[in-house]
Motif scaffolding. Structure first.
Motif, short mmCIF file in Angstrom:
data_model
loop_
_atom_site.label_atom_id
_atom_site.label_comp_id
_atom_site.label_asym_id
_atom_site.label_seq_id
_atom_site.Cartn_x
_atom_site.Cartn_y
_atom_site.Cartn_z
N UNK A 51 20.28 4.60 16.83
CA UNK A 51 18.86 4.03 17.55
C UNK A 51 18.20 3.25 16.33
N UNK A 52 16.99 3.12 16.68
CA UNK A 52 16.20 2.12 15.40
C UNK A 52 15.49 3.21 14.40
N UNK A 53 15.69 2.55 13.16
CA UNK A 53 15.02 3.32 12.43
C UNK A 53 13.57 2.98 12.25
N UNK A 54 12.79 3.97 12.16
CA UNK A 54 11.31 3.93 12.23
C UNK A 54 10.78 4.48 11.02
N UNK A 55 10.55 3.69 9.85
CA UNK A 55 10.38 4.01 8.63
C UNK A 55 8.73 4.69 8.56
N UNK A 56 8.48 5.69 7.95
CA UNK A 56 7.17 6.17 7.75
C UNK A 56 6.96 6.68 6.54
N UNK A 57 7.21 5.59 5.33
CA UNK A 57 6.88 6.04 3.98
C UNK A 57 5.41 6.11 3.83
N UNK A 58 5.02 7.26 3.22
CA UNK A 58 3.71 7.93 3.22
C UNK A 58 3.43 7.98 1.89
N UNK A 59 1.79 7.58 1.68
CA UNK A 59 1.29 7.54 0.46
C UNK A 59 0.33 8.79 0.30
N UNK A 60 0.55 9.71 -0.72
CA UNK A 60 -0.52 10.82 -0.83
C UNK A 60 -1.45 10.20 -1.86
N UNK A 61 -2.63 9.90 -1.56
CA UNK A 61 -3.56 9.02 -2.68
C UNK A 61 -4.77 10.15 -2.89
N UNK A 62 -4.78 10.25 -4.41
CA UNK A 62 -5.87 11.11 -4.78
C UNK A 62 -6.66 10.46 -6.03
N UNK A 63 -7.94 10.81 -6.16
CA UNK A 63 -8.78 10.37 -6.87
C UNK A 63 -9.69 11.10 -7.39
N UNK A 64 -10.35 11.13 -8.52
CA UNK A 64 -11.26 12.21 -8.93
C UNK A 64 -12.67 11.44 -9.13
N UNK A 65 -13.99 12.20 -9.08
CA UNK A 65 -15.14 11.53 -9.31
C UNK A 65 -15.53 11.77 -10.61
#
Length: 275
Positions: free
Chosen positions: A261-275
């Motif tokens: 089929x066709x490769x559907x990339x879904x590279x995901x970033x879990x982004x966290x920051x602190x106050x």
């Protein structure tokens, strides 16, 4: 808080889109899985006050509510009445009394300053009109030491969007899609500029092979809302140009097709920051 947010045309189209999707949104296990990981990585604990921005059908809100317990509180906000109706029904079925879902614009909230232990935005940050302003606004709601957690997607993610960008460029049209948050550096800079510290970004490689038919259905057209852009970029094309652009889009996808089929990339970033 105003029970009926005043939405501009861009946000109203997003609200309508997701209300139409509300009855089938939970058919995708992927949304639930990455929402639960966002909560897990965000270190939610008992008794915390949690704000879930663009809660949708409540994946993050419900996962957080089950952790914070009766001593904690979770508020989920969204601009889509259809999505909120599904979320409320799910919370009711689970007998969750520490959760509230509100119809509200994420970029015009009036919550008390320093009132949240955690703020999450799952899968929806890229839809904000002004990414920097949104983060700066949300920063005020966090308690000192509180954590924000958002999803972002690599600029290689979602084959339909990537190919649409390539085709649109031939017509002199810029499609943002995931570009504003498409690299670790961009995500880092966005959070730093909004005042967050101790930024942590987890990268998870994800994706799957999809059919050519499914890939072709990702064509944005000239009316589908585009993240961060209004009116939709392709709406500037004539009928003839639009038809030609779609033909080019489909030809590009056909060239990517393999036996799997066709490769559907879904590279995901879990982004966290602190106050």
């Amino acid at each position: 808080m105003n029970n009926q947010p005043k939405l501009d045309k861009y946000k109203q189209e997003i609200a309508d889109l997701y209300s139409r999707r509300s009855q089938t949104y939970d058919n995708s296990d992927w949304h639930l899985q990455i929402a639960q990981r966002l909560v897990e990585y965000g270190r939610v604990s008992r008794g915390q006050q949690v704000l879930d921005i663009a809660t949708g059908t409540g994946h993050v809100a419900i996962a957080a509510a089950q952790i914070v317990g009766s001593e904690g509180r979770v508020i989920g906000i969204d601009i889509s009445p259809g999505m909120l109706a599904v979320a409320r029904n799910k919370a009711l079925e689970l007998n969750l009394h520490n959760t509230e879902f509100l119809l509200a614009d994420a970029e015009a909230l009036d919550f008390p300053e320093n009132s949240c232990d955690r703020i999450f935005c799952s899968c929806a940050f890229i839809w904000m009109s002004d990414l920097h302003a949104a983060l700066t606004h949300w920063h005020t709601f966090l308690k000192p030491g509180g954590i924000i957690g958002i999803h972002a997607f690599a600029d290689t993610a979602f084959v339909g969007g990537v190919v649409t960008q390539q085709v649109a460029q031939k017509y002199g049209i810029a499609f943002y899609m995931s570009k504003p948050t498409g690299t670790v550096e961009k995500c880092q800079n966005l959070l730093e500029q909004a005042g967050f510290k101790e930024i942590e970004i987890k990268i998870e490689q994800d994706g799957s092979y999809i059919s050519l038919e499914k890939a072709k259905a990702m064509w944005a057209g000239n009316s589908h809302p585009a993240p961060g852009q209004y009116p939709p970029p392709l709406s500037t094309l004539s009928t003839e140009q639009l038809a030609q652009a779609q033909a080019e889009f489909e030809a590009e996808l056909e060239a990517l097709q393999t036996e799997q089929g066709i490769w559907n990339d879904i590279t995901t970033f879990y982004v966290f920051g602190k106050k």
